[in-house]
Design a protein around this motif. Sequence first.
Motif, PDB file in Angstrom:
ATOM      1  N   ASP A   1      -6.059   8.735   3.380  1.00  8.86           N
ATOM      2  CA  ASP A   1      -5.862   8.941   1.946  1.00  8.86           C
ATOM      3  C   ASP A   1      -7.100   9.554   1.308  1.00  8.86           C
ATOM      4  O   ASP A   1      -6.996  10.374   0.383  1.00  8.86           O
TER       5      ASP A   1
ATOM      6  N   HIS B   1       0.844  -1.207   0.000  1.00  6.48           N
ATOM      7  CA  HIS B   1       0.000   0.000   0.000  1.00  6.48           C
ATOM      8  C   HIS B   1       0.877   1.254   0.000  1.00  6.48           C
ATOM      9  O   HIS B   1       0.706   2.157  -0.829  1.00  6.48           O
TER      10      HIS B   1
ATOM     11  N   ASN C   1      -9.658   3.799   4.207  1.00 12.04           N
ATOM     12  CA  ASN C   1      -8.723   4.841   3.787  1.00 12.04           C
ATOM     13  C   ASN C   1      -9.318   5.777   2.748  1.00 12.04           C
ATOM     14  O   ASN C   1      -8.754   6.831   2.471  1.00 12.04           O
ATOM     15  N   LEU C   2     -10.446   5.383   2.163  1.00 11.97           N
ATOM     16  CA  LEU C   2     -11.124   6.260   1.203  1.00 11.97           C
ATOM     17  C   LEU C   2     -12.134   7.186   1.877  1.00 11.97           C
ATOM     18  O   LEU C   2     -12.760   8.011   1.202  1.00 11.97           O
TER      19      LEU C   2
ATOM     20  N   ASN D   1      -7.418  -6.226   4.239  1.00 14.11           N
ATOM     21  CA  ASN D   1      -7.099  -5.312   3.137  1.00 14.11           C
ATOM     22  C   ASN D   1      -8.333  -4.616   2.591  1.00 14.11           C
ATOM     23  O   ASN D   1      -8.261  -3.439   2.204  1.00 14.11           O
TER      24      ASN D   1
ATOM     25  N   SER E   1      -4.724  -1.717  -1.756  1.00 19.69           N
ATOM     26  CA  SER E   1      -5.245  -2.567  -0.671  1.00 19.69           C
ATOM     27  C   SER E   1      -6.504  -3.308  -1.111  1.00 19.69           C
ATOM     28  O   SER E   1      -6.669  -4.508  -0.825  1.00 19.69           O
TER      29      SER E   1
ATOM     30  N   GLY F   1      -8.564  -0.673   2.717  1.00 20.43           N
ATOM     31  CA  GLY F   1      -8.786   0.068   1.486  1.00 20.43           C
ATOM     32  C   GLY F   1     -10.008   0.950   1.548  1.00 20.43           C
ATOM     33  O   GLY F   1      -9.966   2.129   1.182  1.00 20.43           O
TER      34      GLY F   1
ATOM     35  N   PRO G   1      -5.202   3.121  -1.317  1.00 18.78           N
ATOM     36  CA  PRO G   1      -6.415   2.343  -1.050  1.00 18.78           C
ATOM     37  C   PRO G   1      -6.774   1.385  -2.189  1.00 18.78           C
ATOM     38  O   PRO G   1      -7.238   0.268  -1.938  1.00 18.78           O
TER      39      PRO G   1
END
Length: 378
Positions: free
Chosen positions: A168, A73, A160-161, A153, A123, A157, A120
């Motif tokens: 991120d 990542h 993190n969005l 993951n 991931s 992912g 992301p």
Amino acid sequence: MSTPAPPRPPGTLRIGSIAGIDVLITSSWFVVAFLIAVTFAPRIEVVQPGLGVLKYVAGFVFAVILYLSVLLHEASHAVTAKRLGYGVTSITLHFLGGMTEIDGQSRRPRHEFWIAVVGPLTSIAIGVAAVGLWFVVPDGLLQVAVEGLAGANLVIGVLNLVPGLPLDGGRVLKALVWGASGNQHRATIVAAWGGRVVALALLAWPLVQDRVIGEPPTILDLVLVFILGLFLWTGATAALAHARMRQRLPALVARPLARRTLTVPEDLPLAEAVRRAQEAQAGSIVTVAPDGSPLGIVSEAAVAAMPPERRPWVAVSTVARALEEGLTLPATVAGEELILAISRRPAEEYLLVEEDGRIYGVLSTADVDRAFRANAAG
């Protein structure tokens, strides 16, 4: 001559490199690896009874595999940044995941977007691949590891969005607002407030968890929510403060802050140089060679420390700092470029020159500090 590698942050260990970028782990990584091993051990015991203490070893191996996916990542952030022309100092794996140290701020909204979103997406891709692999691997420890890798993951992912800094997704939101408004600082403030809202929502989750999913929060749930909520709130607040500071930087211009300068031969007695400066109402003195090229900046502090009775017998060059690399700046330097130049080569005074090499004046860091505080107060 090779450039010496920058010193590693304290409490970190270098474990290798990717594309020439150092990969570091912090001491806190061993704590989280231990916690993952302990948490994963009961599931391993169910699948493979009778392992005894080896179930914790298997749990530790899973922690290593999980953090390898975190490394991928972060490596995607790093490689994308390098391809877009940014320097990348290091990748660090720590208690809450990982961090990629990229030199400077993004120059364009699309750079910010791609550097942020690729992590992301990596991931999620690992998670989807692990889901597909789950259907073909045999039952047992391997299937449990793949199952855990897929779930972790996909969660990393998707979370993190979430649109809030320091996630991120916050950088993605910043890129979108920046592209739409043309104002990077406003975009950072919007994304930072998004991070604060996410932090508050996370901290409030245990209050509604029982009603939403039918399970009351455990002590571990409360601890994790507190740690993650504090991390998000602190990161968002730091981004907010940084954006507000950067908003004031464009008003910081070197040229109007420069002190009027007197140029003198380096062998001139200090007393005479001071007399001439006072007569010319100059706030600084620069020593020059016979051809007029600048050699050094006379230190105001060194002049003040020199007893007046000694000044007639001391050459002005004895209280001048040689113009080493980084001490000469363009007279047009301003804003963030000015702050970066000062931070790269800390000094009390800098020589400002025009494009044609003519001396414009001397910039004192004390004057820069006063101007910055005045802008902050205003």
